[in-house]
Motif scaffolding. Structure first.
Motif, short mmCIF file in Angstrom:
data_model
loop_
_atom_site.label_atom_id
_atom_site.label_comp_id
_atom_site.label_asym_id
_atom_site.label_seq_id
_atom_site.Cartn_x
_atom_site.Cartn_y
_atom_site.Cartn_z
N GLN A 42 33.98 -18.41 -14.76
CA GLN A 42 33.39 -18.49 -15.81
C GLN A 42 31.87 -17.78 -15.52
O GLN A 42 31.46 -18.35 -14.83
CB GLN A 42 33.35 -19.87 -16.17
CG GLN A 42 34.72 -20.55 -16.57
CD GLN A 42 35.01 -20.02 -18.10
OE1 GLN A 42 34.42 -19.85 -18.79
NE2 GLN A 42 36.49 -19.70 -18.08
N SER A 43 31.66 -17.19 -16.57
CA SER A 43 30.30 -16.42 -16.39
C SER A 43 29.45 -17.08 -17.76
O SER A 43 30.17 -17.04 -18.77
CB SER A 43 30.42 -15.04 -16.63
OG SER A 43 31.42 -14.18 -15.60
N ILE A 44 28.37 -17.55 -17.39
CA ILE A 44 27.61 -18.32 -18.38
C ILE A 44 26.28 -17.66 -18.23
O ILE A 44 25.41 -17.54 -17.32
CB ILE A 44 27.59 -19.61 -17.73
CG1 ILE A 44 28.61 -20.53 -17.49
CG2 ILE A 44 26.76 -20.50 -18.97
CD1 ILE A 44 29.88 -20.45 -18.65
N PRO A 45 26.10 -17.40 -19.71
CA PRO A 45 24.56 -16.64 -19.68
C PRO A 45 23.39 -17.91 -19.91
O PRO A 45 23.80 -18.82 -20.46
CB PRO A 45 24.74 -15.78 -21.10
CG PRO A 45 25.79 -16.59 -21.66
CD PRO A 45 26.75 -17.03 -20.82
N THR A 46 22.44 -17.56 -19.04
CA THR A 46 21.47 -18.49 -19.16
C THR A 46 20.15 -17.87 -19.45
O THR A 46 20.11 -16.56 -19.46
CB THR A 46 21.17 -19.17 -17.91
OG1 THR A 46 20.64 -18.25 -16.94
CG2 THR A 46 22.46 -20.20 -17.34
N ALA A 47 18.95 -18.64 -19.55
CA ALA A 47 17.78 -17.73 -20.00
C ALA A 47 17.17 -17.09 -18.76
O ALA A 47 16.66 -16.07 -18.80
CB ALA A 47 16.78 -18.93 -20.21
N ASP A 48 17.79 -17.37 -17.41
CA ASP A 48 17.30 -16.48 -16.17
C ASP A 48 18.20 -15.54 -15.88
O ASP A 48 17.90 -14.89 -14.79
CB ASP A 48 17.07 -17.92 -15.19
CG ASP A 48 16.14 -18.93 -15.51
OD1 ASP A 48 15.14 -18.33 -15.75
OD2 ASP A 48 16.50 -20.16 -15.20
N GLY A 49 19.31 -15.61 -16.26
CA GLY A 49 20.33 -14.60 -16.10
C GLY A 49 21.70 -15.03 -16.06
O GLY A 49 22.14 -16.17 -16.51
N MET A 50 22.76 -14.49 -15.47
CA MET A 50 24.29 -14.90 -15.54
C MET A 50 24.32 -15.70 -14.40
O MET A 50 24.17 -15.52 -13.17
CB MET A 50 25.08 -13.84 -15.41
CG MET A 50 26.46 -13.93 -15.92
SD MET A 50 26.73 -14.32 -17.53
CE MET A 50 26.23 -12.77 -18.52
N LEU A 51 25.38 -16.92 -14.57
CA LEU A 51 25.50 -17.92 -13.75
C LEU A 51 26.96 -17.87 -13.75
O LEU A 51 27.65 -17.88 -14.68
CB LEU A 51 24.98 -19.29 -14.08
CG LEU A 51 25.85 -20.53 -13.28
CD1 LEU A 51 25.34 -20.30 -11.79
CD2 LEU A 51 25.47 -21.68 -13.85
#
Length: 180
Positions: free
Chosen positions: A105-114
């Motif tokens: 699972q790739s989760i976009p965050t404010a800091d980048g992709m997790l």
């Protein structure tokens, strides 16, 4: 010359018209006799499912290894499908519904992709995090108290193409997995 050309065209027309096939389908005929019964196969499980609760991705590696139970024997042809309990919600009828997501699972965050990811062997499953930023920036919501389900699918079933493996409920139904 003109006569030969006309003969050749006429012969070609007859040849091509004999290749015509109708797309109409006739009525279904009566059922045929039952075929011979094949040999009885060995009794076996379709698949296995294991669940771990309170799984934490901890520093410095932000990974966790989940060993299979001692009484389980994995095979090189098996495939391990890993799911995280992503969310729950309650229906109007009061039923609690679990939402499972298959890794990765790739989760976009404010800091980048997790990215939540996994790999497996015949002995265990390894869960790990990867990100475009330092993993130490993650909070407990991202790393702690996960519920993980691993479904071990025999290789012959995996290649059958009969089920959408990204949908845990479809996998559970197709493989007749027990309720956990």
């Amino acid at each position: 010359m003109k006569y030969s050309y006309t003969k050749a065209c006429f012969a070609l027309l007859i040849l091509l018209s004999s290749c015509y096939s109708s797309t109409e389908v006739g009525p279904v005929g009566p059922p045929g006799p039952q075929g011979p019964i094949g040999p009885k196969g060995a009794d076996a499980e379709n698949a296995y499912v294991f669940e771990w609760e309170n799984v934490n991705f901890t520093a410095p590696d932000f990974e966790v290894i989940l060993p299979y139970p001692d009484n389980f024997e994995g095979y090189a042809s098996d495939v391990a499908l890993t799911y995280l309990l992503w969310d729950t919600y309650t229906t109007d009828d009061g039923e609690v519904v679990e939402v499972w997501r298959k890794l990765s699972q790739s989760i976009p965050t404010a800091d980048g992709m997790l990215v939540y990811n996994s790999d497996f062997s015949i002995y265990d499953v390894r869960l790990f995090l990867d990100a475009e930023f330092p993993l130490t920036w993650l909070g407990a919501d991202d790393t702690d108290a996960w519920v993980v389900r691993v479904v071990i699918v025999p290789g012959d079933f995996w290649n059958s193409g009969r089920v959408d493996f990204s949908d845990y409920q479809a996998v559970a139904k197709a493989l007749e997995l027990p309720e956990l």
